[in-house]
Design a protein around this motif. Sequence first.
Motif, PDB file in Angstrom:
ATOM      1  N   GLN A  37       0.803  -1.315  -0.038  1.00 12.82           N
ATOM      2  CA  GLN A  37      -0.143  -0.013   0.066  1.00 12.82           C
ATOM      3  C   GLN A  37       0.753   1.400  -0.057  1.00 12.82           C
ATOM      4  O   GLN A  37       0.489   2.307  -0.566  1.00 12.82           O
ATOM      5  N   TYR A  38       1.852   1.278   0.834  1.00 14.82           N
ATOM      6  CA  TYR A  38       2.805   2.315   0.696  1.00 14.82           C
ATOM      7  C   TYR A  38       3.278   2.605  -0.669  1.00 14.82           C
ATOM      8  O   TYR A  38       3.672   3.615  -1.144  1.00 14.82           O
ATOM      9  N   VAL A  39       3.836   1.563  -1.376  1.00 11.36           N
ATOM     10  CA  VAL A  39       4.318   1.530  -2.719  1.00 11.36           C
ATOM     11  C   VAL A  39       3.273   2.090  -3.753  1.00 11.36           C
ATOM     12  O   VAL A  39       3.620   3.231  -4.348  1.00 11.36           O
ATOM     13  N   HIS A  65      -7.021  -6.843  -1.148  1.00 12.23           N
ATOM     14  CA  HIS A  65      -6.715  -5.498  -0.381  1.00 12.23           C
ATOM     15  C   HIS A  65      -7.226  -4.176  -1.304  1.00 12.23           C
ATOM     16  O   HIS A  65      -7.631  -3.345  -0.782  1.00 12.23           O
ATOM     17  N   PHE A  66      -6.849  -4.507  -2.571  1.00 10.72           N
ATOM     18  CA  PHE A  66      -7.344  -3.379  -3.257  1.00 10.72           C
ATOM     19  C   PHE A  66      -8.596  -3.200  -3.894  1.00 10.72           C
ATOM     20  O   PHE A  66      -9.043  -2.365  -4.869  1.00 10.72           O
ATOM     21  N   ASP A  67      -9.441  -4.149  -3.348  1.00  7.57           N
ATOM     22  CA  ASP A  67     -10.740  -4.454  -3.964  1.00  7.57           C
ATOM     23  C   ASP A  67     -11.726  -3.761  -2.925  1.00  7.57           C
ATOM     24  O   ASP A  67     -11.300  -3.503  -1.833  1.00  7.57           O
ATOM     25  N   ILE A  68     -13.158  -3.370  -3.440  1.00  4.45           N
ATOM     26  CA  ILE A  68     -14.014  -3.051  -2.515  1.00  4.45           C
ATOM     27  C   ILE A  68     -14.655  -4.099  -1.495  1.00  4.45           C
ATOM     28  O   ILE A  68     -14.605  -5.175  -1.954  1.00  4.45           O
ATOM     29  N   ASN A  69     -14.758  -3.971  -0.153  1.00  6.07           N
ATOM     30  CA  ASN A  69     -15.283  -4.817   0.662  1.00  6.07           C
ATOM     31  C   ASN A  69     -16.750  -4.386   1.159  1.00  6.07           C
ATOM     32  O   ASN A  69     -16.640  -3.451   2.203  1.00  6.07           O
ATOM     33  N   TYR A  70     -17.503  -4.373   0.584  1.00  8.60           N
ATOM     34  CA  TYR A  70     -18.884  -3.834   0.755  1.00  8.60           C
ATOM     35  C   TYR A  70     -19.679  -4.231   2.357  1.00  8.60           C
ATOM     36  O   TYR A  70     -19.924  -3.604   2.831  1.00  8.60           O
ATOM     37  N   LEU A  94      -7.324   4.229  -4.690  1.00  4.03           N
ATOM     38  CA  LEU A  94      -5.735   4.459  -5.277  1.00  4.03           C
ATOM     39  C   LEU A  94      -5.814   3.895  -6.486  1.00  4.03           C
ATOM     40  O   LEU A  94      -5.194   2.626  -6.859  1.00  4.03           O
ATOM     41  N   GLY A  95      -5.987   4.623  -7.653  1.00  7.15           N
ATOM     42  CA  GLY A  95      -5.630   4.483  -9.218  1.00  7.15           C
ATOM     43  C   GLY A  95      -6.483   3.043  -9.833  1.00  7.15           C
ATOM     44  O   GLY A  95      -7.425   2.647  -9.281  1.00  7.15           O
ATOM     45  N   ASN A  96      -6.223   2.949 -10.923  1.00  2.00           N
ATOM     46  CA  ASN A  96      -6.998   1.900 -11.746  1.00  2.00           C
ATOM     47  C   ASN A  96      -5.958   0.576 -11.435  1.00  2.00           C
ATOM     48  O   ASN A  96      -4.656   0.781 -12.033  1.00  2.00           O
TER      49      ASN A  96
END
Length: 283
Positions: A37-39, A65-70, A94-96
Amino acid sequence: MIKKAVIPVAGFGTRLLPITKAQPKEMLPVVNKPIVQYVVEDLVEAGIKNILFVTGKGKQAIENHFDINYELECKLKNSNKYDLLKAIKEIDNLGNIFYIRQKEQKGLGDAILYGKEFVGDEYFIAMVGDTIYSENIVKDLIKVHEKYGCSVIALERVPMEEVYKYGVIEGEEIDEGIYKIKNMVEKPNVEEAPSNLIITGAYLLSPKIFEKIRQTPPGKGGEIQITDALNLLLKEEEILGVEIKCKRYDIGDVLGWLKANVEIGSEKLPEFREFLKEFVKNL
Ligand code: UTP
Protein backbone atom coordinates in the motif's frame (compact mmCIF):
# COMPACT_ATOMS: atom_id res chain seq x y z
CA MET A 1 4.37 12.18 -19.04
CA ILE A 2 4.65 8.96 -17.04
CA LYS A 3 1.26 7.30 -16.65
CA LYS A 4 1.91 3.66 -15.85
CA ALA A 5 3.72 1.53 -13.29
CA VAL A 6 4.50 -2.15 -12.91
CA ILE A 7 4.94 -3.71 -9.46
CA PRO A 8 6.30 -7.28 -9.44
CA VAL A 9 4.99 -9.17 -6.41
CA ALA A 10 5.27 -12.78 -7.59
CA GLY A 11 8.38 -13.89 -5.67
CA PHE A 12 8.28 -16.69 -3.10
CA GLY A 13 9.83 -14.57 -0.35
CA THR A 14 11.91 -17.52 0.83
CA ARG A 15 14.06 -15.38 3.15
CA LEU A 16 10.92 -14.70 5.19
CA LEU A 17 9.72 -18.29 5.48
CA PRO A 18 7.71 -19.58 7.27
CA ILE A 19 5.79 -16.23 7.36
CA THR A 20 5.50 -16.29 3.58
CA LYS A 21 4.27 -19.87 3.18
CA ALA A 22 0.71 -18.67 2.56
CA GLN A 23 1.11 -14.91 3.14
CA PRO A 24 2.56 -12.64 0.43
CA LYS A 25 5.58 -10.79 1.84
CA GLU A 26 4.33 -7.67 0.06
CA MET A 27 1.25 -7.80 2.35
CA LEU A 28 3.25 -7.87 5.59
CA PRO A 29 2.17 -5.04 7.86
CA VAL A 30 4.39 -2.06 8.46
CA VAL A 31 2.71 -0.34 11.39
CA ASN A 32 -0.91 -0.18 10.15
CA LYS A 33 -0.65 -0.80 6.41
CA PRO A 34 0.71 -3.57 4.19
CA ILE A 35 4.03 -2.81 2.45
CA VAL A 36 2.47 -2.72 -0.99
CA GLN A 37 0.00 0.00 0.00
CA TYR A 38 2.93 2.36 0.69
CA VAL A 39 4.31 1.57 -2.77
CA VAL A 40 0.96 2.27 -4.47
CA GLU A 41 0.39 5.46 -2.44
CA ASP A 42 3.75 6.90 -3.58
CA LEU A 43 2.92 6.14 -7.21
CA VAL A 44 -0.53 7.70 -7.01
CA GLU A 45 0.84 10.76 -5.22
CA ALA A 46 3.36 11.14 -8.08
CA GLY A 47 0.47 11.19 -10.56
CA ILE A 48 0.58 7.57 -11.74
CA LYS A 49 -2.89 6.09 -11.79
CA ASN A 50 -2.51 2.93 -13.88
CA ILE A 51 -0.73 0.23 -11.94
CA LEU A 52 -0.08 -3.37 -12.95
CA PHE A 53 0.72 -5.96 -10.31
CA VAL A 54 2.64 -8.96 -11.57
CA THR A 55 1.32 -11.56 -9.15
CA GLY A 56 1.73 -15.28 -8.69
CA LYS A 57 0.34 -18.25 -6.82
CA GLY A 58 -0.90 -17.46 -3.32
CA LYS A 59 -0.94 -13.69 -3.83
CA GLN A 60 -4.74 -13.18 -3.84
CA ALA A 61 -4.56 -11.17 -0.60
CA ILE A 62 -3.11 -8.31 -2.67
CA GLU A 63 -6.12 -8.29 -5.00
CA ASN A 64 -8.51 -8.44 -2.05
CA HIS A 65 -6.74 -5.55 -0.34
CA PHE A 66 -7.25 -3.20 -3.30
CA ASP A 67 -10.84 -4.34 -3.95
CA ILE A 68 -14.02 -2.93 -2.41
CA ASN A 69 -15.33 -4.89 0.57
CA TYR A 70 -18.99 -3.86 0.85
CA GLU A 71 -19.79 -6.10 3.82
CA LEU A 72 -16.96 -4.62 5.84
CA GLU A 73 -17.92 -1.06 4.83
CA CYS A 74 -21.53 -1.71 5.86
CA LYS A 75 -20.45 -3.12 9.19
CA LEU A 76 -18.19 -0.13 9.91
CA LYS A 77 -20.97 2.30 8.89
CA ASN A 78 -23.54 0.57 11.08
CA SER A 79 -21.22 0.68 14.06
CA ASN A 80 -20.32 4.37 13.43
CA LYS A 81 -16.63 3.58 12.93
CA TYR A 82 -16.18 6.38 10.43
CA ASP A 83 -12.40 6.76 10.84
CA LEU A 84 -11.87 3.13 9.91
CA LEU A 85 -14.39 3.43 7.08
CA LYS A 86 -12.44 6.38 5.68
CA ALA A 87 -9.17 4.40 5.83
CA ILE A 88 -10.80 1.54 3.90
CA LYS A 89 -12.41 3.81 1.30
CA GLU A 90 -9.08 5.54 0.66
CA ILE A 91 -7.67 2.25 -0.58
CA ASP A 92 -10.55 1.85 -3.05
CA ASN A 93 -9.58 5.14 -4.66
CA LEU A 94 -5.93 4.31 -5.24
CA GLY A 95 -5.79 4.36 -9.03
CA ASN A 96 -6.76 1.77 -11.64
CA ILE A 97 -5.21 -1.51 -10.64
CA PHE A 98 -4.52 -4.33 -13.09
CA TYR A 99 -3.19 -7.84 -12.52
CA ILE A 100 -1.28 -10.44 -14.49
CA ARG A 101 0.28 -13.66 -13.22
CA GLN A 102 3.91 -14.57 -13.68
CA LYS A 103 3.70 -18.26 -14.47
CA GLU A 104 7.13 -19.23 -13.15
CA GLN A 105 9.27 -17.29 -10.69
CA LYS A 106 12.10 -16.61 -13.14
CA GLY A 107 13.36 -13.38 -11.62
CA LEU A 108 12.62 -9.67 -11.48
CA GLY A 109 13.52 -9.08 -15.13
CA ASP A 110 11.11 -11.79 -16.26
CA ALA A 111 8.38 -10.36 -13.98
CA ILE A 112 8.78 -6.86 -15.48
CA LEU A 113 8.51 -8.38 -18.99
CA TYR A 114 4.93 -9.38 -18.10
CA GLY A 115 4.16 -5.63 -18.19
CA LYS A 116 4.95 -5.31 -21.90
CA GLU A 117 1.38 -5.28 -23.29
CA PHE A 118 0.13 -3.06 -20.47
CA VAL A 119 2.91 -0.49 -20.90
CA GLY A 120 3.02 -0.36 -24.71
CA ASP A 121 5.46 2.15 -26.16
CA GLU A 122 5.82 4.52 -23.20
CA TYR A 123 8.33 5.17 -20.47
CA PHE A 124 7.06 3.60 -17.24
CA ILE A 125 7.92 3.04 -13.59
CA ALA A 126 8.83 -0.37 -12.15
CA MET A 127 8.97 -0.69 -8.36
CA VAL A 128 9.69 -3.87 -6.41
CA GLY A 129 6.83 -4.75 -4.10
CA ASP A 130 8.88 -5.27 -0.94
CA THR A 131 10.68 -1.94 -0.50
CA ILE A 132 9.41 1.36 0.88
CA TYR A 133 11.02 4.77 1.22
CA SER A 134 10.69 7.52 3.82
CA GLU A 135 10.12 10.05 1.00
CA ASN A 136 8.48 9.86 -2.41
CA ILE A 137 11.33 8.88 -4.72
CA VAL A 138 9.00 8.29 -7.68
CA LYS A 139 8.75 12.05 -7.96
CA ASP A 140 12.57 12.30 -8.08
CA LEU A 141 12.78 9.73 -10.87
CA ILE A 142 10.15 11.61 -12.87
CA LYS A 143 11.87 14.97 -12.33
CA VAL A 144 15.20 13.66 -13.65
CA HIS A 145 13.47 11.95 -16.59
CA GLU A 146 11.67 15.18 -17.49
CA LYS A 147 15.00 17.03 -17.59
CA TYR A 148 17.11 14.43 -19.44
CA GLY A 149 14.50 12.37 -21.33
CA CYS A 150 16.04 8.94 -20.64
CA SER A 151 15.70 5.96 -18.26
CA VAL A 152 16.48 6.77 -14.62
CA ILE A 153 17.13 4.38 -11.76
CA ALA A 154 17.27 5.03 -8.01
CA LEU A 155 20.66 4.56 -6.36
CA GLU A 156 21.76 4.43 -2.75
CA ARG A 157 25.23 4.76 -1.26
CA VAL A 158 25.98 1.88 1.13
CA PRO A 159 29.09 0.93 3.14
CA MET A 160 31.61 -0.70 0.76
CA GLU A 161 31.57 -4.00 2.66
CA GLU A 162 27.85 -4.44 1.84
CA VAL A 163 28.02 -4.07 -1.95
CA TYR A 164 28.23 -7.83 -2.57
CA LYS A 165 24.46 -8.11 -1.81
CA TYR A 166 23.33 -5.71 -4.56
CA GLY A 167 23.53 -4.55 -8.15
CA VAL A 168 26.27 -1.90 -8.23
CA ILE A 169 26.89 0.86 -10.80
CA GLU A 170 29.94 2.35 -12.38
CA GLY A 171 29.20 5.94 -13.33
CA GLU A 172 30.18 9.57 -13.58
CA GLU A 173 28.44 12.31 -11.60
CA ILE A 174 27.07 14.82 -14.14
CA ASP A 175 25.01 16.91 -11.76
CA GLU A 176 24.58 16.86 -8.00
CA GLY A 177 23.48 13.31 -7.11
CA ILE A 178 22.87 12.39 -10.78
CA TYR A 179 25.11 9.80 -12.41
CA LYS A 180 25.60 8.84 -16.05
CA ILE A 181 25.79 5.07 -15.79
CA LYS A 182 28.57 3.27 -17.66
CA ASN A 183 28.15 -0.26 -16.35
CA MET A 184 26.25 -2.30 -13.76
CA VAL A 185 27.45 -5.40 -11.93
CA GLU A 186 25.16 -7.81 -10.06
CA LYS A 187 26.40 -8.80 -6.59
CA PRO A 188 30.14 -8.12 -7.11
CA ASN A 189 32.91 -9.12 -4.71
CA VAL A 190 33.84 -6.16 -2.51
CA GLU A 191 37.32 -5.96 -4.14
CA GLU A 192 35.88 -5.85 -7.67
CA ALA A 193 32.94 -3.49 -7.07
CA PRO A 194 33.13 -0.37 -9.27
CA SER A 195 31.52 1.84 -6.57
CA ASN A 196 29.34 1.67 -3.48
CA LEU A 197 26.28 3.04 -5.30
CA ILE A 198 23.68 0.30 -5.40
CA ILE A 199 20.53 -0.18 -7.46
CA THR A 200 17.58 -0.01 -5.07
CA GLY A 201 14.58 -1.48 -6.92
CA ALA A 202 12.89 1.67 -8.27
CA TYR A 203 13.23 2.25 -11.99
CA LEU A 204 11.86 4.63 -14.63
CA LEU A 205 12.40 2.68 -17.82
CA SER A 206 12.33 3.08 -21.56
CA PRO A 207 9.92 0.63 -23.27
CA LYS A 208 12.99 -0.71 -25.10
CA ILE A 209 13.80 -2.59 -21.88
CA PHE A 210 11.26 -5.29 -22.85
CA GLU A 211 13.24 -6.23 -25.97
CA LYS A 212 16.41 -6.26 -23.85
CA ILE A 213 14.85 -8.50 -21.18
CA ARG A 214 13.88 -10.94 -23.95
CA GLN A 215 17.53 -11.04 -25.05
CA THR A 216 18.82 -11.56 -21.51
CA PRO A 217 19.91 -15.12 -20.66
CA PRO A 218 19.34 -16.42 -17.13
CA GLY A 219 22.02 -14.99 -14.82
CA LYS A 220 22.89 -15.56 -11.17
CA GLY A 221 20.54 -18.10 -9.55
CA GLY A 222 19.08 -19.06 -12.97
CA GLU A 223 16.91 -15.91 -12.87
CA ILE A 224 16.49 -13.24 -15.55
CA GLN A 225 18.17 -10.31 -13.86
CA ILE A 226 16.92 -6.81 -14.63
CA THR A 227 20.50 -5.55 -14.14
CA ASP A 228 21.67 -7.69 -17.08
CA ALA A 229 18.86 -6.32 -19.26
CA LEU A 230 19.77 -2.76 -18.20
CA ASN A 231 23.35 -3.38 -19.32
CA LEU A 232 22.05 -4.39 -22.75
CA LEU A 233 19.87 -1.27 -22.85
CA LEU A 234 22.90 0.84 -21.94
CA LYS A 235 24.57 -0.13 -25.21
CA GLU A 236 21.82 1.72 -27.08
CA GLU A 237 20.36 4.30 -24.74
CA GLU A 238 21.51 6.52 -21.91
CA ILE A 239 20.60 5.51 -18.36
CA LEU A 240 20.96 7.89 -15.43
CA GLY A 241 21.05 7.12 -11.74
CA VAL A 242 19.69 9.41 -9.04
CA GLU A 243 21.12 9.02 -5.56
CA ILE A 244 18.34 8.92 -3.00
CA LYS A 245 18.93 10.69 0.28
CA CYS A 246 15.94 9.35 2.20
CA LYS A 247 15.66 6.09 4.11
CA ARG A 248 15.00 2.87 2.24
CA TYR A 249 13.36 -0.09 3.96
CA ASP A 250 14.09 -3.35 2.17
CA ILE A 251 11.64 -5.80 3.68
CA GLY A 252 13.11 -8.89 2.06
CA ASP A 253 14.15 -10.45 5.37
CA VAL A 254 13.04 -10.55 8.99
CA LEU A 255 15.49 -7.92 10.24
CA GLY A 256 14.45 -5.50 7.47
CA TRP A 257 10.81 -6.00 8.43
CA LEU A 258 11.44 -5.44 12.14
CA LYS A 259 13.53 -2.32 11.46
CA ALA A 260 10.84 -0.84 9.20
CA ASN A 261 8.18 -1.33 11.86
CA VAL A 262 10.20 0.26 14.65
CA GLU A 263 11.42 3.25 12.61
CA ILE A 264 8.26 3.97 10.66
CA GLY A 265 6.21 3.28 13.79
CA SER A 266 8.11 5.91 15.73
CA GLU A 267 7.65 8.42 12.88
CA LYS A 268 4.00 7.77 12.13
CA LEU A 269 2.88 7.32 15.70
CA PRO A 270 4.48 10.22 17.61
CA GLU A 271 2.57 9.18 20.74
CA PHE A 272 4.74 6.03 20.87
CA ARG A 273 8.05 7.62 19.80
CA GLU A 274 9.55 8.17 23.24
CA PHE A 275 8.31 4.81 24.44
CA LEU A 276 9.87 3.02 21.42
CA LYS A 277 13.21 4.81 21.86
CA GLU A 278 13.36 3.84 25.50
CA PHE A 279 12.17 0.32 24.74
CA VAL A 280 14.88 -0.27 22.10
CA LYS A 281 17.57 1.24 24.35
CA ASN A 282 16.65 -1.19 27.11
CA LEU A 283 16.61 -4.33 25.02
P1 UTP B 1 13.19 -10.63 -4.36
O1 UTP B 1 14.24 -11.39 -5.04
O2 UTP B 1 13.57 -9.84 -3.16
O3 UTP B 1 11.96 -11.53 -3.92
O4 UTP B 1 12.45 -9.74 -5.43
P2 UTP B 1 11.82 -13.05 -3.67
O5 UTP B 1 12.39 -13.87 -4.77
O6 UTP B 1 10.38 -13.23 -3.37
O7 UTP B 1 12.68 -13.20 -2.31
P3 UTP B 1 13.55 -14.40 -1.73
O8 UTP B 1 14.94 -14.14 -2.23
O9 UTP B 1 12.96 -15.71 -2.16
O10 UTP B 1 13.45 -14.19 -0.24
C1 UTP B 1 12.03 -8.40 -5.29
C2 UTP B 1 10.58 -8.24 -5.75
O11 UTP B 1 10.39 -8.83 -7.03
C3 UTP B 1 9.34 -9.78 -7.00
C4 UTP B 1 9.17 -10.17 -5.54
O12 UTP B 1 7.83 -10.55 -5.30
C5 UTP B 1 9.58 -8.91 -4.80
O13 UTP B 1 8.49 -8.03 -4.58
N1 UTP B 1 9.68 -10.95 -7.87
C6 UTP B 1 10.87 -11.59 -7.70
C7 UTP B 1 8.78 -11.35 -8.82
O14 UTP B 1 7.69 -10.77 -8.99
N2 UTP B 1 9.08 -12.45 -9.59
C8 UTP B 1 10.25 -13.13 -9.45
O15 UTP B 1 10.48 -14.11 -10.20
C9 UTP B 1 11.16 -12.69 -8.48
